[in-house]
Enzyme design. Structure first.
Site, PDB file in Angstrom:
ATOM      1  N   ASP A  29       0.790  -1.501   0.345  1.00 26.15           N
ATOM      2  CA  ASP A  29       0.270  -0.035   0.172  1.00 26.15           C
ATOM      3  C   ASP A  29       0.543   0.887   0.204  1.00 26.15           C
ATOM      4  O   ASP A  29       1.429   1.111   0.821  1.00 26.15           O
ATOM      5  CB  ASP A  29      -1.107  -0.141   1.269  1.00 26.15           C
ATOM      6  CG  ASP A  29      -2.208   0.875   1.398  1.00 26.15           C
ATOM      7  OD1 ASP A  29      -2.165   0.973  -0.002  1.00 26.15           O
ATOM      8  OD2 ASP A  29      -3.264   0.521   1.718  1.00 26.15           O
ATOM      9  N   GLY A  30       0.256   1.947  -0.747  1.00 27.38           N
ATOM     10  CA  GLY A  30       1.612   3.169  -0.723  1.00 27.38           C
ATOM     11  C   GLY A  30       1.781   3.884  -1.511  1.00 27.38           C
ATOM     12  O   GLY A  30       2.426   4.937  -1.871  1.00 27.38           O
ATOM     13  N   ARG A  33       0.424   7.466  -2.851  1.00 32.09           N
ATOM     14  CA  ARG A  33       1.218   8.456  -2.247  1.00 32.09           C
ATOM     15  C   ARG A  33       2.307   8.947  -1.971  1.00 32.09           C
ATOM     16  O   ARG A  33       2.789  10.352  -2.282  1.00 32.09           O
ATOM     17  CB  ARG A  33       0.397   8.280  -0.671  1.00 32.09           C
ATOM     18  CG  ARG A  33      -1.294   8.550   0.019  1.00 32.09           C
ATOM     19  CD  ARG A  33      -1.112   7.895   1.055  1.00 32.09           C
ATOM     20  NE  ARG A  33      -1.902   6.600   0.857  1.00 32.09           N
ATOM     21  CZ  ARG A  33      -2.050   5.689   1.740  1.00 32.09           C
ATOM     22  NH1 ARG A  33      -1.419   5.760   3.076  1.00 32.09           N
ATOM     23  NH2 ARG A  33      -2.066   3.993   1.468  1.00 32.09           N
ATOM     24  N   ARG A  42       0.068   9.271 -10.206  1.00 31.44           N
ATOM     25  CA  ARG A  42       0.692   7.612  -9.045  1.00 31.44           C
ATOM     26  C   ARG A  42       0.696   7.011  -9.399  1.00 31.44           C
ATOM     27  O   ARG A  42       1.291   6.003  -9.730  1.00 31.44           O
ATOM     28  CB  ARG A  42      -1.040   7.915  -8.830  1.00 31.44           C
ATOM     29  CG  ARG A  42      -1.782   8.474  -7.963  1.00 31.44           C
ATOM     30  CD  ARG A  42      -3.489   8.060  -8.430  1.00 31.44           C
ATOM     31  NE  ARG A  42      -3.212   6.516  -7.363  1.00 31.44           N
ATOM     32  CZ  ARG A  42      -3.459   6.285  -6.279  1.00 31.44           C
ATOM     33  NH1 ARG A  42      -3.761   6.931  -5.296  1.00 31.44           N
ATOM     34  NH2 ARG A  42      -3.699   5.292  -6.031  1.00 31.44           N
ATOM     35  N   HIS A  46       3.560   3.436  -9.163  1.00 33.07           N
ATOM     36  CA  HIS A  46       3.204   1.595  -9.285  1.00 33.07           C
ATOM     37  C   HIS A  46       4.783   1.345  -9.576  1.00 33.07           C
ATOM     38  O   HIS A  46       4.824  -0.012  -9.363  1.00 33.07           O
ATOM     39  CB  HIS A  46       2.133   1.012  -9.861  1.00 33.07           C
ATOM     40  CG  HIS A  46       0.217   2.016  -9.917  1.00 33.07           C
ATOM     41  ND1 HIS A  46       0.524   1.456  -8.174  1.00 33.07           N
ATOM     42  CD2 HIS A  46      -0.925   2.501 -10.260  1.00 33.07           C
ATOM     43  CE1 HIS A  46      -0.972   1.887  -7.691  1.00 33.07           C
ATOM     44  NE2 HIS A  46      -1.208   2.804  -8.636  1.00 33.07           N
ATOM     45  N   ASN A  77     -10.218  -3.024  -7.568  1.00 30.89           N
ATOM     46  CA  ASN A  77      -9.551  -1.524  -7.480  1.00 30.89           C
ATOM     47  C   ASN A  77     -10.110  -1.608  -9.066  1.00 30.89           C
ATOM     48  O   ASN A  77      -9.177  -0.287  -9.648  1.00 30.89           O
ATOM     49  CB  ASN A  77      -8.140  -3.025  -7.617  1.00 30.89           C
ATOM     50  CG  ASN A  77      -7.204  -2.261  -6.182  1.00 30.89           C
ATOM     51  OD1 ASN A  77      -6.259  -3.152  -5.927  1.00 30.89           O
ATOM     52  ND2 ASN A  77      -7.388  -1.500  -5.753  1.00 30.89           N
ATOM     53  N   TRP A  78     -11.037  -2.234  -9.254  1.00 25.43           N
ATOM     54  CA  TRP A  78     -12.200  -1.703 -11.094  1.00 25.43           C
ATOM     55  C   TRP A  78     -12.729  -0.458 -10.535  1.00 25.43           C
ATOM     56  O   TRP A  78     -12.356  -0.112 -12.129  1.00 25.43           O
ATOM     57  CB  TRP A  78     -12.540  -2.741 -11.412  1.00 25.43           C
ATOM     58  CG  TRP A  78     -11.668  -4.054 -11.600  1.00 25.43           C
ATOM     59  CD1 TRP A  78     -12.812  -5.582 -10.600  1.00 25.43           C
ATOM     60  CD2 TRP A  78     -11.228  -4.712 -12.784  1.00 25.43           C
ATOM     61  NE1 TRP A  78     -11.753  -6.889 -11.180  1.00 25.43           N
ATOM     62  CE2 TRP A  78     -10.565  -6.509 -12.618  1.00 25.43           C
ATOM     63  CE3 TRP A  78     -10.513  -3.989 -13.964  1.00 25.43           C
ATOM     64  CZ2 TRP A  78     -10.019  -6.905 -13.786  1.00 25.43           C
ATOM     65  CZ3 TRP A  78     -10.325  -4.715 -15.141  1.00 25.43           C
ATOM     66  CH2 TRP A  78      -9.632  -6.351 -14.820  1.00 25.43           C
ATOM     67  N   ARG A 203      -5.875  -2.612   8.569  1.00 27.34           N
ATOM     68  CA  ARG A 203      -6.894  -3.207   7.771  1.00 27.34           C
ATOM     69  C   ARG A 203      -6.214  -5.104   6.549  1.00 27.34           C
ATOM     70  O   ARG A 203      -5.173  -4.993   7.056  1.00 27.34           O
ATOM     71  CB  ARG A 203      -7.761  -2.293   6.698  1.00 27.34           C
ATOM     72  CG  ARG A 203      -8.631  -1.633   7.436  1.00 27.34           C
ATOM     73  CD  ARG A 203      -9.254  -0.919   5.778  1.00 27.34           C
ATOM     74  NE  ARG A 203      -8.597  -0.055   4.583  1.00 27.34           N
ATOM     75  CZ  ARG A 203      -7.948   1.255   4.696  1.00 27.34           C
ATOM     76  NH1 ARG A 203      -8.754   1.835   6.072  1.00 27.34           N
ATOM     77  NH2 ARG A 203      -7.280   1.217   3.808  1.00 27.34           N
ATOM     78  N   ILE A 204      -7.746  -5.745   7.041  1.00 26.84           N
ATOM     79  CA  ILE A 204      -6.610  -6.841   5.754  1.00 26.84           C
ATOM     80  C   ILE A 204      -7.094  -6.351   4.380  1.00 26.84           C
ATOM     81  O   ILE A 204      -7.496  -7.505   3.565  1.00 26.84           O
ATOM     82  CB  ILE A 204      -7.967  -8.191   6.590  1.00 26.84           C
ATOM     83  CG1 ILE A 204      -7.592  -8.382   8.407  1.00 26.84           C
ATOM     84  CG2 ILE A 204      -8.027  -9.040   5.535  1.00 26.84           C
ATOM     85  CD1 ILE A 204      -6.148  -9.026   8.115  1.00 26.84           C
TER      86      ILE A 204
END
Ligand code: FPP
EC number: 2.5.1.-
Length: 249
Positions: A29-30, A33, A42, A46, A77-78, A203-204
């Site tokens: 994650d992240g 950001r 963004r 990735h 994520n779609w 979170r999971i």
């Protein structure tokens, strides 16, 4: 993966080999950001995220961890902007094509889990090819969760089992944990011992819901593109301090 093998390939002396997790799972994650903080789009996050993942895979292999599973794309994520979704699909496909030769050389087995039929056709082909060509590799099992959702995985297992009951091949009271596990996407892979999530979220997020029952969870504020060996070393040190009881006293 590149072949920059330095002294880093050895397990740090303060980690105990016999207490290493056999299977590490990561929620990367992240990326967004990370990019935004540097004024970049963004998608650049990735790209750097891929480098961090390749580095972690190499590190797990060097340090003798048998399995790594990464959450690359969730069923939710779609809902991201279409151009980001398209970028990610193209990125997965390109990375797979570029890295296949090295995965073969490095004896990496790659496997994809999730609802793969809904992915772009060309990506599905790349996925099938990489899974087929690496299926006998044994140095490390690398699983990529793509269009993956834990609830969906459990539901499709239920449907398959219900179908067997309907056909009279199975009695309801014969359905045990082993039966169930055989119908999950992850059949044959041991449960994760350690889940790492970056960027501070606790979170999971629908990741490996069944498999995560006894996983130790490690959360770091580091954003995924900055997750490096030093950070992984800290995660493993923290894991080795934990007392795992699996419900016993
Ligand atoms: C989460 O960051 C990251 C993703 C949804 C994509 C992760 C994918 C990769 C790193 C590529 C993996 C590649 C292969 C071939 C397996 P985010 O976008 O949610 O970041 P944010 O929370 O800051 O918005």
């Amino acid at each position: 993966m590149t072949a920059h093998h330095t002294q880093l390939q050895y397990l740090p002396a303060d980690l105990k080999r016999e207490l290493l997790p056999k299977h590490v799972a990561v929620i990367m994650d992240g990326n967004g950001r990370w990019a935004k903080r540097q004024g970049l789009p963004r998608i650049i996050g990735h790209k750097h995220g891929v480098d961090a993942l390749k580095d972690l895979l190499r590190c797990c292999k060097d340090w003798g961890i048998a399995a790594l599973t990464a959450y690359a794309f969730s069923t939710e994520n779609w809902k991201r902007p279409q151009e980001e979704v398209e970028f990610l699909m193209t990125l997965f496909q390109r990375v797979l094509r570029q890295e296949l030769r090295e995965m073969l050389e490095e004896n990496v087995q790659i496997r994809f889990v999730g609802n793969l039929q809904a992915l772009p056709r060309i990506l599905q082909e790349e996925i099938s090819r990489s899974m087929e060509e690496t299926k006998d590799n044994r140095a490390i099992r690398f699983t990529v969760a793509t269009n993956y959702g834990g609830r969906q995985e459990i539901l499709q297992a239920c449907r398959a089992i219900a179908d067997q009951v309907k056909q009279g091949l199975l009695q309801p009271d014969e359905i045990d944990e082993a039966t169930f596990e055989r119908h999950l996407y992850t059949a044959g892979i041991c449960d994760p011992d350690l889940l790492i999530r970056t960027s501070g979220e606790m979170r999971i997020s629908n990741f490996l819901l069944w498999q995560m029952a006894y996983a130790e969870i490690y959360i770091t504020d580091t954003l995924w593109p900055d997750f490096d060996r030093a950070e992984f070393h800290r995660a493993l040190s923290a894991y080795q301090q934990r007392e795992r009881r699996f419900g016993k006293v």
